[in-house]
Design a protein around this motif. Structure first.
Motif, PDB file in Angstrom:
ATOM      1  N   TYR A 270       0.855  -1.183   0.000  1.00  0.00           N
ATOM      2  CA  TYR A 270       0.000   0.000   0.000  1.00  0.00           C
ATOM      3  C   TYR A 270       0.890   1.232   0.000  1.00  0.00           C
ATOM      4  N   VAL A 271       0.319   2.366  -0.390  1.00  0.00           N
ATOM      5  CA  VAL A 271       1.025   3.640  -0.333  1.00  0.00           C
ATOM      6  C   VAL A 271       0.621   4.319   0.972  1.00  0.00           C
TER       7      VAL A 271
ATOM      8  N   SER B  51       6.841   4.225   4.068  1.00  0.00           N
ATOM      9  CA  SER B  51       6.986   5.297   3.090  1.00  0.00           C
ATOM     10  C   SER B  51       6.945   4.691   1.694  1.00  0.00           C
ATOM     11  N   PRO B  52       6.701   5.522   0.685  1.00  0.00           N
ATOM     12  CA  PRO B  52       6.727   5.014  -0.690  1.00  0.00           C
ATOM     13  C   PRO B  52       8.088   4.438  -1.090  1.00  0.00           C
TER      14      PRO B  52
ATOM     15  N   LEU C  27       8.161   0.730  -1.572  1.00  0.00           N
ATOM     16  CA  LEU C  27       7.666   0.198  -2.841  1.00  0.00           C
ATOM     17  C   LEU C  27       8.789   0.131  -3.872  1.00  0.00           C
ATOM     18  N   GLU C  28       9.594   1.182  -3.921  1.00  0.00           N
ATOM     19  CA  GLU C  28      10.725   1.196  -4.850  1.00  0.00           C
ATOM     20  C   GLU C  28      11.753   0.133  -4.471  1.00  0.00           C
TER      21      GLU C  28
ATOM     22  N   LEU D  67      -0.790  -2.874  -5.771  1.00  0.00           N
ATOM     23  CA  LEU D  67      -1.351  -1.861  -4.874  1.00  0.00           C
ATOM     24  C   LEU D  67      -2.864  -1.845  -5.002  1.00  0.00           C
TER      25      LEU D  67
ATOM     26  N   TYR E  24       2.256  -1.692  -9.414  1.00  0.00           N
ATOM     27  CA  TYR E  24       3.037  -0.489  -9.154  1.00  0.00           C
ATOM     28  C   TYR E  24       4.250  -0.537 -10.064  1.00  0.00           C
TER      29      TYR E  24
ATOM     30  N   PRO F 110       7.054   5.657  -9.037  1.00  0.00           N
ATOM     31  CA  PRO F 110       6.343   6.817  -8.463  1.00  0.00           C
ATOM     32  C   PRO F 110       5.463   7.544  -9.478  1.00  0.00           C
TER      33      PRO F 110
ATOM     34  N   LEU G 129       1.611   6.624  -9.989  1.00  0.00           N
ATOM     35  CA  LEU G 129       0.592   6.885  -8.969  1.00  0.00           C
ATOM     36  C   LEU G 129      -0.195   8.144  -9.299  1.00  0.00           C
TER      37      LEU G 129
ATOM     38  N   LEU H 112      -3.193   7.574  -2.772  1.00  0.00           N
ATOM     39  CA  LEU H 112      -2.509   7.495  -4.049  1.00  0.00           C
ATOM     40  C   LEU H 112      -2.714   6.078  -4.566  1.00  0.00           C
ATOM     41  N   GLU H 113      -3.109   5.984  -5.831  1.00  0.00           N
ATOM     42  CA  GLU H 113      -3.384   4.680  -6.431  1.00  0.00           C
ATOM     43  C   GLU H 113      -2.632   4.553  -7.747  1.00  0.00           C
TER      44      GLU H 113
END
Length: 198
Positions: free
Chosen positions: A56-57, A65-66, A69-70, A81, A95, A98, A101, A109-110
Motif C-alpha cells: 500500500y502507499v 513510506s513510498p 515500494l521502490e 497496490l 506499481y 512513483p 501513482l 494514491l493509487e
C-alpha cells in the motif's frame, strides 16, 4: 507489546487514540521508523520464496513510506497496490514506479495502470496490510471502512497477511468481530516481522 493505555474498550475509542498519536508523531521519528520497516520487510522477504507482494502507499501518519515500494521493485518483486472501488472489495494494479501513482479518493494514491480486478490479490505471495493496530491474536484494527475485510478472503490462504504498525500499535488485545480477517504476522520497526498468534 504496546505501552498504550488499555482503557480503550471500543473500536471507535481505539481509533481516536491511535490516530491522535499518529498526528502527534514528529517527522524525525516517522522517517526513522519508515527506514526500519523497509529494512525489516526486505530482510524477511529475502528469506521467503515470494515473487509478488501486495502492499500500500502510506498516507497521513501511516507507518512506512513510498520508498519501500521502490525497494521491493529493486529487489525484483512484483508489487500490487489496492484501488478503492466504492464499497466493493479492493481492486489491484501493478506499481511501476512513483510516476504511476495518481491522486484518488480518501487522500489516497493509487496506481493509474490497468485494474486487475479484486481476485488479483490471490497472486500475492505475501501481503503488507495497513492497520491502526494489531493484537497478539492477529486481530487487526483498520479505519472502519471494511475494504480489507472484504478483500483479504480472496488472498492465497498460504500467503502471510502481515499488518504494518508502529511498535506501540502492537497491543495485547483489541475488540474483534467474527468478520475480521486475522493477520498471520505483524511488522514493526523494532521487532521486524513476528508471526501471529503469539
Amino acid at each position: 507489546m504496546s505501552s498504550l493505555d488499555e482503557s480503550c474498550t471500543t473500536k471507535a475509542e481505539w481509533r481516536r487514540r491511535l490516530l491522535q498519536q499518529r498526528r502527534d508523531m514528529d517527522e524525525t521519528t516517522r522517517s526513522a521508523e519508515a527506514r526500519a520497516l523497509q529494512e525489516a520487510a526486505l530482510a524477511w522477504l529475502a528469506e521467503h520464496p515470494v515473487r509478488t507482494v501486495a502492499a500500500y502507499v502510506p498516507v497521513g501518519g501511516e507507518p512506512g513510506s513510498p520508498d519501500l515500494l521502490e525497494a521491493l521493485r529493486a529487489a525484483g518483486l512484483r508489487v500490487l497496490l489496492p484501488v478503492v472501488n466504492r464499497r466493493q472489495p479492493l481492486e489491484w494494479a501493478d506499481y511501476t514506479g512513483p510516476d504511476s501513482l495518481r491522486e484518488a479518493g480518501f487522500n489516497l494514491l493509487e496506481p493509474a495502470g490497468q485494474r486487475l480486478g479484486a481476485a488479483a490479490v490471490g497472486e500475492a505471495g505475501a501481503l503488507l496490510v495497513p492497520a491502526l493496530a494489531v493484537d497478539r491474536r492477529g486481530v487487526r484494527l483498520g479505519r472502519g471502512a471494511g475494504y480489507y475485510d472484504r478483500s483479504l478472503p480472496m488472498a492465497d490462504p498460504a500467503a502471510p497477511l502481515i499488518a504494518v504498525v508502529r511498535d506501540e500499535e502492537f497491543v495485547p488485545e483489541l475488540p474483534g468481530e467474527p468478520h475480521d480477517v486475522r493477520m498471520t504476522g505483524v511488522l514493526t520497526p523494532q521487532r521486524g516481522v513476528v508471526s501471529l498468534p503469539v
